[in-house]
Design an enzyme around this catalytic site. Structure first.
Site, PDB file in Angstrom:
ATOM      1  N   PHE A 110       2.052  -1.184   8.828  1.00  0.00           N
ATOM      2  CA  PHE A 110       2.306  -1.286  10.265  1.00  0.00           C
ATOM      3  C   PHE A 110       2.235  -2.767  10.643  1.00  0.00           C
ATOM      4  O   PHE A 110       1.347  -3.476  10.168  1.00  0.00           O
ATOM      5  CB  PHE A 110       1.254  -0.522  11.079  1.00  0.00           C
ATOM      6  CG  PHE A 110       1.400   0.974  11.057  1.00  0.00           C
ATOM      7  CD1 PHE A 110       1.101   1.707   9.917  1.00  0.00           C
ATOM      8  CD2 PHE A 110       1.829   1.661  12.185  1.00  0.00           C
ATOM      9  CE1 PHE A 110       1.225   3.090   9.896  1.00  0.00           C
ATOM     10  CE2 PHE A 110       1.953   3.043  12.178  1.00  0.00           C
ATOM     11  CZ  PHE A 110       1.660   3.761  11.034  1.00  0.00           C
ATOM     12  N   ALA A 111       3.115  -3.196  11.532  1.00  0.00           N
ATOM     13  CA  ALA A 111       3.134  -4.606  11.936  1.00  0.00           C
ATOM     14  C   ALA A 111       1.782  -5.009  12.523  1.00  0.00           C
ATOM     15  O   ALA A 111       1.379  -6.174  12.420  1.00  0.00           O
ATOM     16  CB  ALA A 111       4.247  -4.856  12.944  1.00  0.00           C
ATOM     17  N   ASP A 112       1.076  -4.048  13.104  1.00  0.00           N
ATOM     18  CA  ASP A 112      -0.254  -4.332  13.658  1.00  0.00           C
ATOM     19  C   ASP A 112      -1.191  -4.879  12.584  1.00  0.00           C
ATOM     20  O   ASP A 112      -2.140  -5.603  12.895  1.00  0.00           O
ATOM     21  CB  ASP A 112      -0.867  -3.060  14.231  1.00  0.00           C
ATOM     22  CG  ASP A 112       0.101  -2.294  15.103  1.00  0.00           C
ATOM     23  OD1 ASP A 112      -0.077  -2.267  16.316  1.00  0.00           O
ATOM     24  OD2 ASP A 112       1.092  -1.722  14.560  1.00  0.00           O
TER      25      ASP A 112
ATOM     26  N   GLU B   6       0.834  -1.205   0.000  1.00  0.00           N
ATOM     27  CA  GLU B   6       0.000   0.000   0.000  1.00  0.00           C
ATOM     28  C   GLU B   6       0.866   1.252   0.000  1.00  0.00           C
ATOM     29  O   GLU B   6       1.773   1.377   0.822  1.00  0.00           O
ATOM     30  CB  GLU B   6      -0.916  -0.003   1.230  1.00  0.00           C
ATOM     31  CG  GLU B   6      -1.913  -1.149   1.200  1.00  0.00           C
ATOM     32  CD  GLU B   6      -2.440  -1.508   2.578  1.00  0.00           C
ATOM     33  OE1 GLU B   6      -2.314  -0.708   3.515  1.00  0.00           O
ATOM     34  OE2 GLU B   6      -2.977  -2.624   2.711  1.00  0.00           O
TER      35      GLU B   6
ATOM     36  N   HIS C 162      -1.355   0.843  16.442  1.00  0.00           N
ATOM     37  CA  HIS C 162      -0.272   1.204  15.515  1.00  0.00           C
ATOM     38  C   HIS C 162       1.114   1.159  16.171  1.00  0.00           C
ATOM     39  O   HIS C 162       2.036   1.814  15.688  1.00  0.00           O
ATOM     40  CB  HIS C 162      -0.486   2.623  14.959  1.00  0.00           C
ATOM     41  CG  HIS C 162      -1.586   2.753  13.959  1.00  0.00           C
ATOM     42  ND1 HIS C 162      -2.916   2.662  14.293  1.00  0.00           N
ATOM     43  CD2 HIS C 162      -1.551   2.970  12.619  1.00  0.00           C
ATOM     44  CE1 HIS C 162      -3.653   2.832  13.214  1.00  0.00           C
ATOM     45  NE2 HIS C 162      -2.862   3.009  12.181  1.00  0.00           N
TER      46      HIS C 162
ATOM     47  N   SER D 122      -5.580  -4.146   1.158  1.00  0.00           N
ATOM     48  CA  SER D 122      -5.951  -5.562   1.118  1.00  0.00           C
ATOM     49  C   SER D 122      -4.761  -6.381   1.599  1.00  0.00           C
ATOM     50  O   SER D 122      -4.042  -6.989   0.803  1.00  0.00           O
ATOM     51  CB  SER D 122      -6.298  -5.958  -0.329  1.00  0.00           C
ATOM     52  OG  SER D 122      -7.316  -5.142  -0.883  1.00  0.00           O
ATOM     53  N   GLU D 123      -4.553  -6.410   2.904  1.00  0.00           N
ATOM     54  CA  GLU D 123      -3.335  -7.017   3.444  1.00  0.00           C
ATOM     55  C   GLU D 123      -3.228  -8.505   3.175  1.00  0.00           C
ATOM     56  O   GLU D 123      -2.123  -9.035   2.966  1.00  0.00           O
ATOM     57  CB  GLU D 123      -3.218  -6.741   4.942  1.00  0.00           C
ATOM     58  CG  GLU D 123      -2.827  -5.307   5.290  1.00  0.00           C
ATOM     59  CD  GLU D 123      -3.954  -4.311   5.138  1.00  0.00           C
ATOM     60  OE1 GLU D 123      -5.131  -4.736   5.008  1.00  0.00           O
ATOM     61  OE2 GLU D 123      -3.680  -3.099   5.136  1.00  0.00           O
TER      62      GLU D 123
HETATM   63  C1  LIG Z   1      -5.793  -2.331   7.868  1.00  0.00           C
HETATM   64  C2  LIG Z   1      -5.121  -1.047   7.605  1.00  0.00           C
HETATM   65  N1  LIG Z   1      -4.358  -0.894   6.495  1.00  0.00           N
HETATM   66  C3  LIG Z   1      -3.736   0.263   6.239  1.00  0.00           C
HETATM   67  C4  LIG Z   1      -3.845   1.339   7.112  1.00  0.00           C
HETATM   68  C5  LIG Z   1      -3.096   2.642   6.844  1.00  0.00           C
HETATM   69  N2  LIG Z   1      -4.075   3.650   6.415  1.00  0.00           N
HETATM   70  C6  LIG Z   1      -4.671   4.497   7.280  1.00  0.00           C
HETATM   71  S1  LIG Z   1      -5.825   5.454   6.533  1.00  0.00           S
HETATM   72  C7  LIG Z   1      -5.512   4.740   5.033  1.00  0.00           C
HETATM   73  C8  LIG Z   1      -6.284   5.182   3.828  1.00  0.00           C
HETATM   74  C9  LIG Z   1      -7.743   4.910   4.022  1.00  0.00           C
HETATM   75  O1  LIG Z   1      -8.421   5.322   2.871  1.00  0.00           O
HETATM   76  P1  LIG Z   1      -9.996   5.475   2.931  1.00  0.00           P
HETATM   77  O2  LIG Z   1     -10.582   4.220   3.480  1.00  0.00           O
HETATM   78  O3  LIG Z   1     -10.457   5.918   1.586  1.00  0.00           O
HETATM   79  O4  LIG Z   1     -10.265   6.599   4.030  1.00  0.00           O
HETATM   80  P2  LIG Z   1      -9.809   8.133   3.939  1.00  0.00           P
HETATM   81  O5  LIG Z   1      -8.467   8.222   4.623  1.00  0.00           O
HETATM   82  O6  LIG Z   1      -9.754   8.503   2.505  1.00  0.00           O
HETATM   83  O7  LIG Z   1     -10.865   8.882   4.693  1.00  0.00           O
HETATM   84  C10 LIG Z   1      -4.535   3.768   5.122  1.00  0.00           C
HETATM   85  C11 LIG Z   1      -4.032   2.957   3.989  1.00  0.00           C
HETATM   86  C12 LIG Z   1      -4.646   1.142   8.270  1.00  0.00           C
HETATM   87  N3  LIG Z   1      -4.764   2.119   9.188  1.00  0.00           N
HETATM   88  N4  LIG Z   1      -5.273  -0.032   8.477  1.00  0.00           N
END
Ligand SMILES: Cc1ncc(C[n+]2csc(CCOP(=O)(O)OP(=O)(O)O)c2C)c(N)n1
Ligand SMILES: Cc1ncc(C[n+]2csc(CCOP(=O)(O)OP(=O)(O)O)c2C)c(N)n1
Ligand SMILES: [Mg+2]
Ligand SMILES: [Mg+2]
Lengths: 319, 323, 323, 319
Positions: C83-85, C29, C129, C59-60
């Site tokens: 993140f490892a979480d 990602e 996190h 999509s982990e």
């Molecule tokens: C399971 C997971 N994967 C990745 C992340 C890192 N992350 C935090 S917000 C984000 C983007 C989220 O996009 P969206 O769902 O469109 O929400 P927006 O930030 O646009 O409001 C990512 C990849 C996370 N927090 N949790």
């Protein structure tokens, strides 16, 4: 559905409150007054304001890393909300959690989530509890367009439809996931069409038109209360600022930001009200100053609250 | 008392607690219409209906999310994840959500969730249907981890788990489902967090759980014939650990063997050895040995040679008896 | 030698290995267009193009599956889980699939997969996190687990991980990304499975990894002022463990402190204590102590008080020095 | 697309081979000659035979717990296949894995999977490898209707469509997941319509009509080879027997079993061929006896092979 003047003013005030709260948070964060990192939803206020205008206090809301607006619009106490983000012991989570995990069950703010898509399965459970007890309460689960690509989205919408759970799945489609534009993570246009995979109605609305959001949400909430099951509501919104406060957005074309800021849900409602005399002469003024005062009080409360209690880090691990 | 099968004891615990508390419901794959992959939920749908016995699609993350959200709104879910190996599909919902809800959200929520799963080998089910992963969950604050070895303990612990206001991972050993043991006619509970001395002895302490309890008792019997008097402690609960029971026994015997079916490396045996090293007075330096599976996935046809046995426990005891 | 940041060292390792081997590609990602959440993959898309630097949806599970399948067909993927979480969302793909492919399918496949993830606390990122979950993965046969503490080791170990034919979980500490250290101009590798004595001493052995290496060195300096000469062993690799390096040092000092940032209970420190208890000759019974986080999620505002510190290491050393 | 006589005979032989192999496995299992548990696909043979008739040896197939048919139709060596299920050291996995994990990469049988939905993300990787190297090989990922409710289904189809990966997602929709009928786990009719969520073509065919399966698969495989991306192909089939061999199916209405057995893909093709003289006079006889001999040889090989080597349980954990 046509709104009474007082309803319109309440909706306007709700949007303004969300906007001003997040502007203040950004300012405070930039001044180094807030630890960790925060994500603001400025430009997307019509969604929390429009959707929450259809909810009762005991309805449940699950939200995300970009969740301040949902909590505020649902009616969370601003003081303890602000104190949590500041990391003070008076915060809703005793300073243990911060911006990404604010919760106030008494206001139906079940909890924000730092895991993208993490709230979707939980929404099934809160909605099931309503159905199980024959209560009329509903659950609204907010999530982003990026989250609609997580496995949990699929599992959750499938089960909600199968069990006719009283849930509104509200997707804030802002075209970005963190630093990545939507074209790089989805082939299809929009999220609403994904509802068909589950035999669930999918609706897409202009998410900067607060009345359009409110009407679509009202219908979905009514369906849910009647026991007719869930709805996927997609609100097309734009992210005015970076992924997190302080994000330089090097990856983002300037005109995309410009286009985003051209769509201001607050201005749109204000100009709409201009025609009627709903706002009265100094209506906007009154709203702004009232909210200004609320926020000042909340920030003062947070700033004056004692820091998080180290002893609390050991508490509440178990009941 | 009556002879009852382990799986029947679990079924009885579910039935009794559902009858006792209307907030208790069951959710999982094949739990209703099918009566459960191992028939632990047999007849519960017929008895309590669709509302309280809920078949789900094959969606492990959602199953745990349903339980979490329902608990946040006052229900007392018992979720089934068919094989413990499939808990891997629910890890975020268990570890980042369920286990942290109470702490993360300010201590306002109570989270009376039980997650039942079938662990362990013995049925030649192969690498993806035979794992023992309890050590992962014991490393996660907010969870309790229970592993009953007998029908008696399975029933009493499951009833306690359902009444507990914290998330409990309840690991049933699939090779024990058909095993029989005495179960009281009358209602009873077995407290979570209390180990049980399944055999008293003075020469060496064997700390174990789940199916290895039976192998350890068999080993103890064999050792007795050689004049070695082993004490067998069935932990029953892996988290929270009953440290006092372990320390008390090791102070008496000054020899410790920890035996579990999970891969030895980084298993719960390591925590027990480290704990006693830290907590015993400097004067007592017990000899210790661990018994666990080799560092490999659980094989299909070589399962018998792979799984720790009574003979392995006997050998480990002999290692700590020398000097 | 030049001063280089930890994150830059990782970026260099990726760039060099991609330039060296056309089969190496990056998937995750925000790794391409965004240059990586922590900018570890900065400029790689520009340098190597869309084919070899692949942004994914959020999509982990799929990210790890992509890496697994690609390796089964001869590629050498480097996957990033931000993140490892979030590894919790990939657990089935990591544990039941990737780690078992070679064993389960008869030893025909080689699985040169690296999964990079940012672990640990220090940025007030809160309970979801900030976790340190390495002990889970060290309990899984088929995986290697690496946790570099310095820019030098991060670069050398990541290059080795990419050239290794086994799945490697590469845990980068997010609080170290900005840290600086000497990194050779010329190419070099750091072997997986070899601990590094970061400080030699004769009185006590401190075994540690990742960010705790720095706290341990700070502690050792403080202890030196009090006349206590501590040896600091940086494991660098958690699985496979460099047992010899640990045993050698403890035989010399006969005092052991294991320090990690993860929750103390059931953490990797337990395995190290248990291992030395089993493997040292009966004559040597070292005093041991563990340093780890309390049994609670990682809090937001109380993070400083929660995370193990140099002071905690000093205290633990003093506990094992008495008598 | 019209098949030549030899092609039709090969397809018929493929179905018969799968049927007889699984009949023999059931028999051997019931006799206690096979450890663990096994799942057979009797009644569903048209899918492996039809789909694999469109594949080359170096195309990749990922399969499931009910995967004997796919492995056999793809051309796995029957002797080492049988030996693995028997748990012998001559088996493809040295007896370490059994029925649910048979694999022979040299025949493109990448590996069966005991985790429902577990193969879907892996298929992205094998398909990506083809695309990455500019090879024309494709990947077929078989899975069940129950698996289409796992999160991995969603994540995998989304990415395959986004990246135009050369994959055929082949769903064997047999109306059951273990002991549970489809109406209890999906609200929507069928799986094919779920393709639209990803901008992927979704096709549904009668899975007991082997030529219908073959033609739909041929088109999907051709698309994939042309670099035009993935297809979701749903084959409506019926499970003749229980979830696993020995399953008493107490949960299943007798007429559902009867209806299932009324649809025999082998009979259907045979009667179709009856018209033409493709089969010749003793065509079926010849096929049956040839396959009988193959299977006898494979069972003999397995039965006479030495048991799994205990030493092998420690091998191949690492390269
Ligand atoms: C399971 C997971 N994967 C990745 C992340 C890192 N992350 C935090 S917000 C984000 C983007 C989220 O996009 P969206 O769902 O469109 O929400 P927006 O930030 O646009 O409001 C990512 C990849 C996370 N927090 N949790
Ligand atoms: C992740 C996971 N969950 C549950 C199971 C148990 N299980 C094995 S097969 C099966 C039913 C699968 O149904 P479907 O995908 O339709 O395939 P079918 O058996 O009908 O061919 C279940 C629930 C499993 N093996 N893996
Ligand atoms: Mg977005
Ligand atoms: Mg099915």
């Amino acid at each position: 559905m046509t709104e009474r003047a007082d309803e319109l003013l309440a909706i306007l005030a709700s949007m303004v409150r969300v906007r001003r709260v997040e502007e203040r948070l950004s300012e405070l964060f930039t001044q180094g007054k807030i630890p960790g990192f925060i994500h603001v939803s400025i430009g997307q206020e019509a969604v929390p304001a429009g959707v929450c205008s259809c909810l009762e206090r005991d309805d449940a809301v699950l939200t995300t890393h970009r969740g301040h607006g949902h909590a505020v619009a649902k009616g969370i106490d601003l003081k303890r909300f602000m104190a949590e983000i500041f990391g003070r012991r008076t915060g809703f989570c005793k300073g243990r959690s911060g911006s990404m995990h604010v919760a106030d069950p008494t206001a139906g703010v079940m909890g924000a989530n730092g895991i993208v898509g993490g709230g979707l399965p939980i929404a099934l459970g809160t909605a099931l509890a309503s159905q199980y007890r024959g209560e009329k309460t509903v659950t609204v689960c907010f999530f982003g367009d990026g989250a609609s690509n997580e496995g949990t989205f699929h599992e959750s919408l499938n089960i909600a439809a199968l069990w006719s759970l009283p849930v509104l799945f509200c997707c804030e489609n802002n075209d970005w996931a963190q630093f990545t534009p939507q074209s790089r993570y989805m082939k299809v246009e929009g999220v609403a069409r994904r509802a068909d995979s589950y035999g669930m109605p999918g609706v897409s609305v202009d998410g900067s038109d607060v009345l359009a959001v409110r009407r679509a949400a009202a219908e979905a909430v009514a369906r849910a209360r009647r026991g007719e099951g869930p709805t996927l509501l997609e609100c097309k919104v734009r992210r005015w600022f970076g992924h997190y406060v302080g994000d330089p957005q090097k990856y983002r074309p300037a005109d995309d930001v410009k286009a985003a800021k051209a769509l201001d849900p607050i201005e749109r409602l204000v100009s709409r009200l201009a025609g009627s005399n709903a706002l009265g002469t100094d209506g906007m003024q009154a709203i702004e100053s009232r909210i200004q005062a609320e926020i000042d009080a909340a920030v003062a409360f947070a700033a004056e609250s004692p820091p998080a209690d180290p002893a609390d880090l050991h508490r509440d691990v178990y009941a | 008392m009556r002879e009852t099968r382990y799986v029947k004891a679990i079924n009885e615990a579910l039935l009794e607690e559902m009858a006792r508390d209307e907030r208790v419901f069951i959710v999982g794959e094949d739990v209703g219409f099918g009566g459960g992959a191992f028939s632990a939920t047999r007849d519960l749908l017929q008895r309590f209906g669709e509302r309280r016995v809920r078949d789900t699609p094959i969606s492990e993350a959602a199953i745990v999310g349903i339980a979490t959200g329902a608990a946040m709104r006052g229900l007392r879910p018992v979720a089934e994840i068919m094989f413990a190996d499939f808990l891997t599909l629910s890890m975020d919902q268990i570890v980042n959500q369920l286990a942290k809800v109470r702490y993360m959200f300010g201590g306002t929520y109570r989270m009376p969730v039980v997650i039942r799963a079938a662990c362990g080998g013995g049925l030649n089910a192969g690498p993806q249907h035979s794992q023992s992963l309890e050590a992962w969950f014991a490393h996660v604050p907010g969870l309790e981890v229970v592993m009953p070895a007998t029908p008696h303990d399975a029933k009493g612990l499951l009833k306690s788990a359902i009444r507990d206001d914290n998330p409990v991972l309840f690991l049933e050993h699939k090779a024990l489902y058909a095993s029989k043991g005495d179960v009281p006619e009358e209602e009873y509970l077995v407290p979570i967090g209390e180990a049980d001395v399944k055999r008293t002895g003075k020469d060496v302490t064997i700390v174990t759980a789940s199916r290895m309890v039976h192998h350890s008792l068999e080993a103890a019997a064999a050792l007795a014939a050689e004049g070695i008097d082993a004490e067998v402690i069935d932990l029953r609960t892996i988290s929270p650990l009953d440290k006092d029971a372990i320390l008390r026994s090791v102070q008496k015997t000054s020899r410790l063997v920890v035996a579990h079916e999970a891969v030895k490396a980084f298993g719960f045996g390591a925590e027990i050895v480290a704990m006693i090293c830290e907590e015993l007075p400097a004067s007592i330096r017990p000899r210790v040995a661990r018994v666990g599976a080799p560092f490999a996935p659980v094989p299909f046809a070589q399962e018998k040679q792979y799984l720790p046995s009574a003979a392995d426990v006997v050998q480990a005891v002999k290692r700590v008896m020398v000097s």
